[in-house]
Write a protein that holds these residues in place. Structure first.
Motif, PDB file in Angstrom:
ATOM      1  N   LEU A  74     -72.271 -21.181  17.883  1.00 20.77           N
ATOM      2  CA  LEU A  74     -70.823 -20.999  17.766  1.00 20.77           C
ATOM      3  C   LEU A  74     -70.505 -19.543  17.468  1.00 20.77           C
ATOM      4  CD1 LEU A  74     -68.043 -22.878  17.249  1.00 20.77           C
ATOM      5  CD2 LEU A  74     -68.183 -21.424  15.282  1.00 20.77           C
ATOM      6  N   GLY A 123     -70.979 -17.490  20.697  1.00 20.83           N
ATOM      7  CA  GLY A 123     -69.895 -17.707  21.645  1.00 20.83           C
ATOM      8  C   GLY A 123     -68.613 -17.033  21.204  1.00 20.83           C
ATOM      9  N   PHE A 139     -68.973 -18.211  25.677  1.00 25.03           N
ATOM     10  CA  PHE A 139     -68.446 -19.313  24.886  1.00 25.03           C
ATOM     11  C   PHE A 139     -68.766 -20.654  25.555  1.00 25.03           C
ATOM     12  CE2 PHE A 139     -64.920 -21.733  22.906  1.00 25.03           C
ATOM     13  CZ  PHE A 139     -65.121 -21.368  21.602  1.00 25.03           C
ATOM     14  N   CYS A 157     -72.574 -21.420  25.343  1.00 27.33           N
ATOM     15  CA  CYS A 157     -72.998 -21.810  23.991  1.00 27.33           C
ATOM     16  C   CYS A 157     -72.541 -23.219  23.675  1.00 27.33           C
ATOM     17  CB  CYS A 157     -72.435 -20.843  22.965  1.00 27.33           C
ATOM     18  SG  CYS A 157     -73.189 -19.237  23.056  1.00 27.33           S
ATOM     19  N   PHE A 158     -71.338 -23.570  24.097  1.00 29.36           N
ATOM     20  CA  PHE A 158     -70.849 -24.907  23.792  1.00 29.36           C
ATOM     21  C   PHE A 158     -71.578 -25.976  24.589  1.00 29.36           C
ATOM     22  CE2 PHE A 158     -67.286 -25.442  20.841  1.00 29.36           C
ATOM     23  CZ  PHE A 158     -67.349 -24.179  20.296  1.00 29.36           C
ATOM     24  N   ARG A 159     -72.107 -25.601  25.741  1.00 27.81           N
ATOM     25  CA  ARG A 159     -72.915 -26.557  26.497  1.00 27.81           C
ATOM     26  C   ARG A 159     -74.124 -26.988  25.669  1.00 27.81           C
ATOM     27  NH1 ARG A 159     -75.481 -23.682  31.448  1.00 27.81           N
ATOM     28  NH2 ARG A 159     -76.582 -22.731  29.725  1.00 27.81           N
ATOM     29  N   ARG A 204     -74.465 -26.636  22.343  1.00 23.38           N
ATOM     30  CA  ARG A 204     -74.003 -27.274  21.107  1.00 23.38           C
ATOM     31  C   ARG A 204     -73.764 -28.765  21.310  1.00 23.38           C
ATOM     32  NH1 ARG A 204     -71.427 -25.221  16.597  1.00 23.38           N
ATOM     33  NH2 ARG A 204     -69.781 -26.753  16.789  1.00 23.38           N
ATOM     34  N   GLU A 205     -73.285 -29.119  22.486  1.00 18.15           N
ATOM     35  CA  GLU A 205     -72.984 -30.517  22.786  1.00 18.15           C
ATOM     36  C   GLU A 205     -74.217 -31.407  22.560  1.00 18.15           C
ATOM     37  OE1 GLU A 205     -69.943 -31.259  23.371  1.00 18.15           O
ATOM     38  OE2 GLU A 205     -70.410 -33.388  23.584  1.00 18.15           O
TER      39      GLU A 205
END
Lengths: 420, 220
Positions: free
Chosen positions: A115, A118, A130, A133-135, A137-138
């Motif tokens: 996080l 991103g 961003f 990175c969120f991919r 994190r999921e």
């Protein structure tokens, strides 16, 4: 000779509702032209008096509040809190619980750093980071959900262990009007086995992903122009200002509680402590990138150990940990224990303890004063980001307005823990 | 733990005249000092190379007003029936045997890898202690926070303003006699067209009472 116009310093507000303020931070900036002369952070807009709330509740009720402090590294906050309670109770969790905690601490560290990366890149202007990175994190949030039932506010750690063992089956996607059976089968490809298999698969993929991030940023000319020599701090000054964690390591000080004052099973695991050279924003970036790789390495060791060693995940002391639902239906003793734990909780011996962990942002400490009751008499949370933000003026003075945003995001602040 | 005992001996050798009480418990060393000596003690702890406490981890206030008081009677209540709740008004002005407030400092040495806790007890009538901001700059915001939440004045602090509470806040919310629900609530007044403060409209209540059990569970 023509007289130059008189230029005065200009004072203005940054925030409290600014997307680059990472929450509700109000900054009062005084600028001379475009150079920052003075910066006064006003915090407390998210102050919820967590410490005072904790004083009015039995110990276990506060575990959930810990998730809401630094809401991007949830389980690490819980860890600091339960360690302080365990210190006063004098209990040690079973070894399997310790490995689970370490594994989730490191998953949390990756979550936090992703996080941060991103948002940091977004603040500087690299939009696509961003999304990447969120991919990742999921997947990690799915691990949280599989273990605890909640994607963010897990409330998974308990004094004496963790709430339950890791599931044998990873939850899977189901066909819906948005995804047909064929698409769902593809999504479920790496979810056929247990949670540990899913995490193992993640750790196989993740180093390549970090390589991709580095391809985008590390040697990027714009990235370096925006971060090298921005917000520099010397190691001596960083120590005097109370810096810990990646902020301190980026100055070249090799200090990591996981190695220096090991807790749980960190002394049995292999990992390296990355340090920076210059103490600037770029060094902090490099340190955190390397920490993600090291965390990945630690997670792999934990997964290997956890696969081989089944066992209890919470102590068998029913004055502290509730009995299982099954025994509760059969045993009078177990039912009384359950009733007392749920209505009154457990009392801690009189005394005080400070427990600290290496939180993704630095040293997260919990100072607990107990007068022998079932509630903490005083709970003080030493948030890792608090001294970092306190030193904000020093980091940003003399830089340009655009660097304010770079420096704020480079210290990795979350207002949940700073305002508490 | 032998390291800790060595530190204990060392601290006593260096600071003997200042120490009122020292405790070794739960693997931690706590020393209690008089508030007027905080700066001398701080300089010694930071500058002696064998102590080397260069990093100030935390400063916080503690209010001991209700220390050891419970909201639920556990010893002598069965004769009176089922009502065990303790009347809160009796807890308003208890007789305190110790100074009401305390300031607690947590220090860490990176080179020696040891920690120490310092406590200075403060009387309610003289709620002042010298600042350590110039000794450890990290103390700046920690002291502001303790001032905000407990009303402890840090003499010589360069910028002692409220930190966490609202602008214009009245009172020190972490004191034990400050209600958990607060004193005021905010709402938007459509007539005045601004946000105004009203006295709180909710009643304080205790869902799980605080219980102290003298069952000697922890005494060996």
């Amino acid at each position: 000779m023509e007289k130059l116009p008189e230029i005065r310093n200009y004072t203005f507000n940054f925030g409290p509702q600014h997307p680059a303020a990472h929450g509700v931070l109000r900054l009062i900036l005084e600028v001379d032209g475009e150079t920052i002369v003075r910066a006064d952070p006003h915090i407390g807009l998210l102050h919820r008096a967590t410490e005072k709330l904790a004083e009015s509740k039995p110990y276990n009720h506060t575990i959930g509040y810990m998730d809401r402090l630094d809401y991007v590294s949830m389980m690490c906050n819980e860890h600091g809190y339960v360690l302080a309670i365990e210190k006063l109770l004098g209990v040690t969790p079973p070894i399997r619980a310790q490995y689970i905690r370490v594994m989730f601490d490191e998953i949390t560290r990756i979550l936090n750093h992703l996080l941060w990366l991103g948002a940091h890149a977004l603040d500087i202007g690299a939009m696509s980071m961003f999304l990447y990175c969120f991919r990742e994190r999921e997947d990690l949030l799915d691990c949280y959900e599989a273990a605890s039932g909640a994607r963010m506010h897990a409330t998974y750690y308990r004094p004496g262990g963790v709430y339950r063992d890791l599931p044998d089956k990873m939850p899977q996607y189901k066909p819906s009007i948005w995804h047909n059976a064929k698409e769902v089968a593809k999504l479920n490809e790496n979810r056929q086995g247990s949670l540990l298999d899913f995490i193992w698969d993640f750790t196989n993929r993740f180093p390549t992903r970090v390589d991709e991030y580095e391809t985008l940023l590390t040697d990027n000319r714009i990235w370096k122009q925006r971060t090298v020599n921005i917000g520099v701090i010397s190691p001596e000054r960083a120590i005097a200002l109370g810096f810990t964690g990646p902020m301190l390591r980026a100055c070249g000080v090799e200090w990591d509680l996981r190695r220096k004052q090991p807790y749980e099973v960190y002394d049995q695991l292999d990992f390296k402590i990355p340090i920076g050279l210059r103490g600037d924003t770029y060094s902090r970036y490099l340190v955190r990138i390397e920490e993600m790789r090291q965390s990945n390495h630690i997670i792999r060791q934990c997964v290997e150990w956890l696969r081989k060693n089944p066992g209890p995940v919470i102590i068998n002391n029913q004055k502290i940990a509730p009995p299982s639902r099954v025994t509760m239906k059969k045993s009078m003793e177990a039912m009384i224990h359950h009733f007392k734990l749920m209505t009154e909780g457990y009392a801690l011996p009189e005394g005080e303890a400070y427990a600290a962990i290496e939180h993704p942002k630095g040293e997260f400490g919990v100072y607990l004063v107990s007068d022998g009751a079932n509630k903490p008499y005083r709970l003080k949370i030493r948030a890792a980001g608090f001294p970092h933000l306190a030193a904000f003026e020093e980091l940003v003075k003399g830089h340009m307005i655009s660097d304010v945003v770079t420096v704020i995001s480079s210290i990795d602040i979350v207002f949940g823990e700073i305002d508490r | 733990m032998s390291d800790l005992e060595a530190l204990h001996t060392l601290i006593h050798a260096e600071l003997n005249s200042f120490i009122q009480k020292s405790t070794l418990a739960y693997g931690e060393l706590t020393i209690e000092i008089a508030p007027e000596h905080i700066r001398e003690v701080a300089f010694i702890l930071r500058d002696r190379p064998e102590l080397d406490f260069k990093l100030l981890v935390d400063v916080c206030g503690v209010d001991y007003l209700h220390y050891g008081l419970s909201e639920w009677e556990t010893n002598a209540a069965t004769e009176k029936g089922f009502e065990r709740g303790v009347d809160m008004s009796a807890m308003q002005h208890p007789h305190l045997t110790r100074p009401r407030f305390g300031v607690v400092y947590h220090l860490l040495s990176l080179n020696k890898n040891h920690r120490i806790r310092i406590r200075a007890a403060l009387e309610e009538t003289h709620l002042k202690i010298n600042t350590v901001t110039d000794i450890w700059p990290a103390a700046n915001w920690f002291e502001r926070e303790a001032f905000d939440l407990f009303g402890i004045e840090f003499v010589g602090h360069p910028d002692l303003r409220r930190l966490l509470t609202d602008y214009g806040f009245i009172g020190h919310p972490f004191r034990k006699d400050f209600p958990l629900i607060g004193n005021v609530e905010v709402r938007y007044d459509a007539k005045l067209r601004r946000v105004i403060y009203d006295p709180v409209s909710i009643e304080p209540r205790i869902l799980e009472p605080k219980v102290i059990r003298n069952d000697n569970r922890y005494q060996e």
